[in-house]
Structure formats: C-alpha cells, structure tokens
Design a protein around this motif. Sequence first.
Motif, short mmCIF file in Angstrom:
data_model
loop_
_atom_site.label_atom_id
_atom_site.label_comp_id
_atom_site.label_asym_id
_atom_site.label_seq_id
_atom_site.Cartn_x
_atom_site.Cartn_y
_atom_site.Cartn_z
N GLY A 250 0.83 -1.21 0.00
CA GLY A 250 0.00 0.00 0.00
C GLY A 250 0.86 1.25 0.00
O GLY A 250 0.64 2.18 -0.80
N LEU A 251 1.86 1.27 0.87
CA LEU A 251 2.74 2.44 0.96
C LEU A 251 3.53 2.61 -0.35
O LEU A 251 3.68 3.72 -0.86
CB LEU A 251 3.71 2.30 2.15
N ALA A 252 4.00 1.47 -0.91
CA ALA A 252 4.76 1.55 -2.16
C ALA A 252 3.90 2.17 -3.27
O ALA A 252 4.34 3.06 -4.00
CB ALA A 252 5.24 0.17 -2.57
N GLN A 253 2.66 1.72 -3.34
CA GLN A 253 1.76 2.22 -4.39
C GLN A 253 1.49 3.72 -4.22
O GLN A 253 1.54 4.49 -5.18
CB GLN A 253 0.44 1.45 -4.30
N GLU A 254 1.26 4.13 -2.97
CA GLU A 254 0.95 5.55 -2.72
C GLU A 254 2.19 6.43 -2.86
O GLU A 254 2.08 7.63 -3.11
CB GLU A 254 0.32 5.70 -1.34
N THR A 255 3.37 5.87 -2.67
CA THR A 255 4.62 6.63 -2.86
C THR A 255 4.93 6.77 -4.34
O THR A 255 5.46 7.78 -4.79
CB THR A 255 5.79 5.91 -2.13
N ARG A 256 4.57 5.73 -5.08
CA ARG A 256 4.81 5.74 -6.53
C ARG A 256 4.03 6.83 -7.25
O ARG A 256 4.49 7.43 -8.20
CB ARG A 256 4.39 4.38 -7.13
#
Length: 301
Positions: free
Chosen positions: A284-290
């Motif tokens: 989730g964090l990776a997606q929102e950081t991307r």
Amino acid sequence: MTITEEIQALKKEKNAVILAHYYVEPQVQEIADYIGDSYYLSKVASETGAGTIVFCGVSFMGESAKALNPEKIVLMPDISADCPMAHMADTETIKNMREKYEDLAVVCYINSTAELKRHSDVCVTSANAVKIVKALPNKNIFFIPDRNLAHFIADQIPEKNFIYNEGYCPTHDKMQTEEMQKAKSEHPDAKVLAHPECPKTVLQLADYVGSTSGIIKYATESKDMEFIICTEEGVSYELTQRNPDKKFYFTDTLPVCPDMKLITLKKVLHVLKTKDNEVHMDSGLAQETRRPLNRMLELAK
Ligand code: SF4
C-alpha cells in the motif's frame, strides 16, 4: 582479489546495479554503474533491468527506488544513513493545510520520507521543481520539507501562492555569507555556483544557482577556469573527473553530509554478499509513494 574486484564479480553474479549519489565518498562513486543526483538516480532506478539495486545514498533514496521497483531487491550499504531533512515535515500539518486552502497542491521535495510522499500530490527535485510547479494547475502550493528550496522556486513563480514549511538541510543551511565572501576575496576570478538548499543570503552572492547536476554541467560547459562550489564536497570527485584543468574551491567550513559519508566499499561488498539491509515496504505504501514520484517523472519529461 581486491575489494573492488570482489564487488564487480558479485555484481555480475547477482545481476546487481550500483547507484551512487554525488555526495558519497570518491572510492564508492568509482565502483558505481551510475552516479548522479536524486532525480537522475530515481530515473535510473525506474528503468533498470537489474534484479538487485545497491543504493549508495541515504534512506529516502532507497525507499524511492523500492517504491518504483517493488519486485526488485533494493539494498542499502548502511541502513542508518538517513537524511535529517527528510523528516522535517508532518502529515498533521499537511492535513491542516488541505483544510485551510482550497486549490492546494502539496509539493514534496524528493528528499523526504515515503510517509510524507504518500500524502503529497507530486514530488520534485531541485533540478525539476520550477518546471513541475509551473505545470501544476493549483494556485496554492504547500512545499515540504525544505524552506530554502521553496523560497528559491517561489521567487521564480510569482503567480503562485507559496506556503512554507520550516525544514532545512543541515549541511547546506549552515553555509555562511562571511565564508563565501572570504572565498571570493581569495579567488576573485572564480564563479560562485550554489545549490538552492543554501540560505537565500548565500544564493544572492552566486553566479549560478542549480541542482548538483546543474552545477556540474555549468562548470563543465563554462569557459571560466575557477569556481567556488556551494554544495556538498563529494561533488568535487565528478567535477575534477570532468574538468581536470579547472580549479574548485569550497568554503573554510567544508560542507560535508555525515550520513552520505557512512557509505563505504566494505559495506557495499557486505550487502552484496549477504543481502543485509534490504528495503522492505508494504504494498500500500509503495503504491501511494509511486503516485507522486511517477507524476514527477511524467511532468519532468
Ligand atoms: S546533504 Fe542535506 S539534503 Fe542531502 S542527504 Fe545530506 S542532509 Fe539530506
């Protein structure tokens, strides 16, 4: 086998690529496949075909590389190498600003934690910030975390309303005009090249203000032969590689980032051998950081 030969052999064996920031020690830059500033390295990280990325830099860089490459192994030679400025903003203030201002864009300097990026609309680097902020449709810009860079950009985009955050880079912010003036009097023919993370009073004395890669480009293309460099001293490696006949000076208080200097060849070898210090990030964090990172890469094209 020398340590460099061991690193080269392991790199091949593990299909790894080594990325190094301009501020790490010269011997680390020497063994890297790519050397650059945050923008260039984030671009390389998004495009590499290697299965493993060894990121010779500070933690926010490893986080960005992981967010852009969730399926890849990202290794940090020293997991404690962290940028203090990356933490100098908070999500509570971002929420308050979103409530207070309509038509607000939260613009996040890439030197920030993944947690701050996920709450932002777009990332920028010092190399592309002006272009990206100009391209945003929003009138109000909350720029985090660096106040010096924010003021430098705001001065070039008077049509936008900037809201400032009180973060700063301890290495660049402590540069003093007195020391710059001393360097200028000692080297009257030298051009002053400064990074926008420096205080405004320092930038006012500069002949050129730009990102680390901008400074290198300017010095390389210039007909001038002497330069006073107002950014982290690690850049002198690339400056002298490209310009062996030119002279580069720094202020008496040498601008050194202690976190960047934690990266050593031994630590690079260690993580290649052991896969220690792998960056993990929940999906989730990776997606929102991307999202803000990709928006930056898109708008900067
Ligand atoms: S030089 Fe400044 S901005 Fe860059 S990593 Fe070090 S503390 Fe952070």
